[in-house]
Scaffold this motif. Structure first.
Motif, PDB file in Angstrom:
ATOM      1  N   GLU A 163      14.178 -52.786 -52.258  1.00  0.00           N
ATOM      2  CA  GLU A 163      14.230 -53.931 -51.353  1.00  0.00           C
ATOM      3  C   GLU A 163      12.900 -54.102 -50.636  1.00  0.00           C
ATOM      4  O   GLU A 163      12.360 -53.160 -50.060  1.00  0.00           O
ATOM      5  CB  GLU A 163      15.341 -53.745 -50.321  1.00  0.00           C
ATOM      6  N   TYR A 164      12.358 -55.309 -50.695  1.00  0.00           N
ATOM      7  CA  TYR A 164      11.127 -55.642 -49.980  1.00  0.00           C
ATOM      8  C   TYR A 164      11.495 -56.183 -48.600  1.00  0.00           C
ATOM      9  O   TYR A 164      12.589 -56.715 -48.397  1.00  0.00           O
ATOM     10  CB  TYR A 164      10.320 -56.699 -50.733  1.00  0.00           C
ATOM     11  N   GLU A 165      10.565 -56.040 -47.663  1.00  0.00           N
ATOM     12  CA  GLU A 165      10.743 -56.559 -46.304  1.00  0.00           C
ATOM     13  C   GLU A 165       9.532 -57.379 -45.916  1.00  0.00           C
ATOM     14  O   GLU A 165       8.400 -57.012 -46.261  1.00  0.00           O
ATOM     15  CB  GLU A 165      10.880 -55.414 -45.296  1.00  0.00           C
ATOM     16  N   PRO A 166       9.723 -58.467 -45.197  1.00  0.00           N
ATOM     17  CA  PRO A 166       8.553 -59.169 -44.630  1.00  0.00           C
ATOM     18  C   PRO A 166       7.850 -58.270 -43.628  1.00  0.00           C
ATOM     19  O   PRO A 166       8.416 -57.299 -43.119  1.00  0.00           O
ATOM     20  CB  PRO A 166       9.172 -60.397 -43.952  1.00  0.00           C
ATOM     21  N   HIS A 167       6.613 -58.588 -43.343  1.00  0.00           N
ATOM     22  CA  HIS A 167       5.864 -57.801 -42.366  1.00  0.00           C
ATOM     23  C   HIS A 167       6.580 -57.840 -41.023  1.00  0.00           C
ATOM     24  O   HIS A 167       6.979 -58.894 -40.540  1.00  0.00           O
ATOM     25  CB  HIS A 167       4.441 -58.358 -42.212  1.00  0.00           C
TER      26      HIS A 167
END
Length: 380
Positions: A163-167
């Protein structure tokens, strides 16, 4: 407790405090921060490990791997130069900085990252191979190979779904759910509950509360930067023996009554003036003096008078742009005038006009946005 878990706990606590009225923060300090707090200077908090009936230390459960905290730093250091945002340096048309690009079909059913399956992920294959022709990062990149711990972090992250996350700096803060804990006769407020949950996750238990003299000394040092006098310690010990809220009232007094209120303002203003790059001299070349002390005094008064943070922000960033600004608001906008100035006779005015603007942008980004933007001077 691991560093990452500690940061998560502090983030949750910070969000709780952000939604707390200023006067209640004093109560938090008195009732909860006396015994547990991420503000270690304030309380000198420590914890003990939990032992099972056989006397063995109970290991802490493995925390979930997060992209922003654990994975992005690895990829940014080793991979993004060739597989990041810059099309001029990107290799084989592969980006690893977004979920869509990292997981897209590269042909033949292969993908750099296959969520849930590290063994099917080409990226994981390349960072673990010993073949110098295939290993990533390649030897010619002059980047160190991933350590076993970093490889395991990548493996776990992919196994957990990649899972990627925004900054984090661009995400609006949201109030976390206060944890409900079994057998909790120790917590005195919501801050304690977050800390206790993190302790238990790490297999730890809190230490006993410090003695009154120690609590008094910690409160003075943290809030005023000065130790209490022997008489002030004796007064607090006597008050603590008579009442149940002596520490709360001590904190309240240190923040609201003179001479402590001014000392508290000086203590709080010092790190802020560092962030604002305040100085009484120009900073370079002859380093001549400059008259910036009104801005310093404005910051001191803001902390002493408990100015709301939204006004503290607006006045410094745009005090000269609000309708009918007061003299104080104009002074507050000195935040943007704290940069170094040149008095060199041969200085090129246009060059330093740019340098001053760059300084203001970099400082604003670091102080108010929670990230550095200095690289944008030369890079998209």
């Amino acid at each position: 407790m691991g560093f990452g878990a500690g940061i998560d706990a502090i983030r949750d606590i910070s969000l709780t405090l952000m939604s707390t009225p200023p006067r209640r923060l004093v109560r938090f300090a008195a009732l909860g921060l006396a015994t547990v707090s991420p503000l270690l200077v304030m309380v000198g908090w420590s914890a003990t490990t939990t032992e099972n009936p056989e006397g063995e230390i109970t290991p802490a459960p493995q925390a979930a791997v997060r992209y922003g905290r654990d994975v992005r730093p690895i990829l940014s250091d080793r991979c993004f130069l060739c597989h990041g945002t810059d099309p001029e340096t990107r290799a084989v048309d592969l980006r690893l900085d977004t979920f869509e690009d990292a997981t897209r079909d590269l042909g033949g059913g292969f993908a750099a990252i296959v969520p849930g399956d590290p063994d099917a992920s080409l990226m994981f294959e390349r960072i673990t191979t010993s073949d110098p022709h295939d290993v990533m990062p390649p030897p010619e990149a002059n980047k160190p190979a991933l350590t076993p711990a970093e490889i395991e972090t990548i493996r776990t992250w992919i196994e957990q779904g990649a899972e990627y996350e925004p900054h984090w700096a661009f995400q609006p803060p949201t109030a976390p759910t206060v944890p409900t804990l079994d057998d909790d006769d120790w917590s005195r407020n919501d801050v304690d509950r977050f800390v206790l949950r993190s302790l238990r996750d790490a297999g730890l238990e809190p230490n006993p509360e410090a003695d009154p003299a120690t609590l008094c000394r910690r409160a003075f040092l943290d809030l005023t930067g000065l130790p209490p006098t022997p008489e002030e310690i004796d007064d607090f010990i006597a008050d603590d023996a008579r009442t149940h809220d002596a520490f709360e009232r001590l904190v309240d007094r240190l923040m609201t009554e003179e001479p402590y209120r001014t000392r508290y303002a000086e203590r709080m203003a010092t790190p802020w003036l560092d962030l604002a790059r305040y100085a009484d001299t120009a900073g370079i070349h002859m380093d001549a003096g400059k008259q910036m002390w009104p801005y310093r005094d404005w910051v001191l008064n803001a902390f002493r008078d408990n100015m709301p943070f939204d006004r503290f922000t607006i006045d410094q960033l745009a005090g000269d742009l609000v309708p009918d600004p007061t003299l104080d608001q104009l002074v507050a906008s000195g935040f943007h005038r704290n940069h170094v100035t040149s008095d060199e006779g041969g200085a090129i005015a246009e060059e330093y006009l740019l340098e001053y603007a760059v300084d203001r942008v970099e400082t604003t980004g670091a102080v108010w946005l929670g990230l550095t933007v200095g690289c944008a001077r030369c890079h998209d």
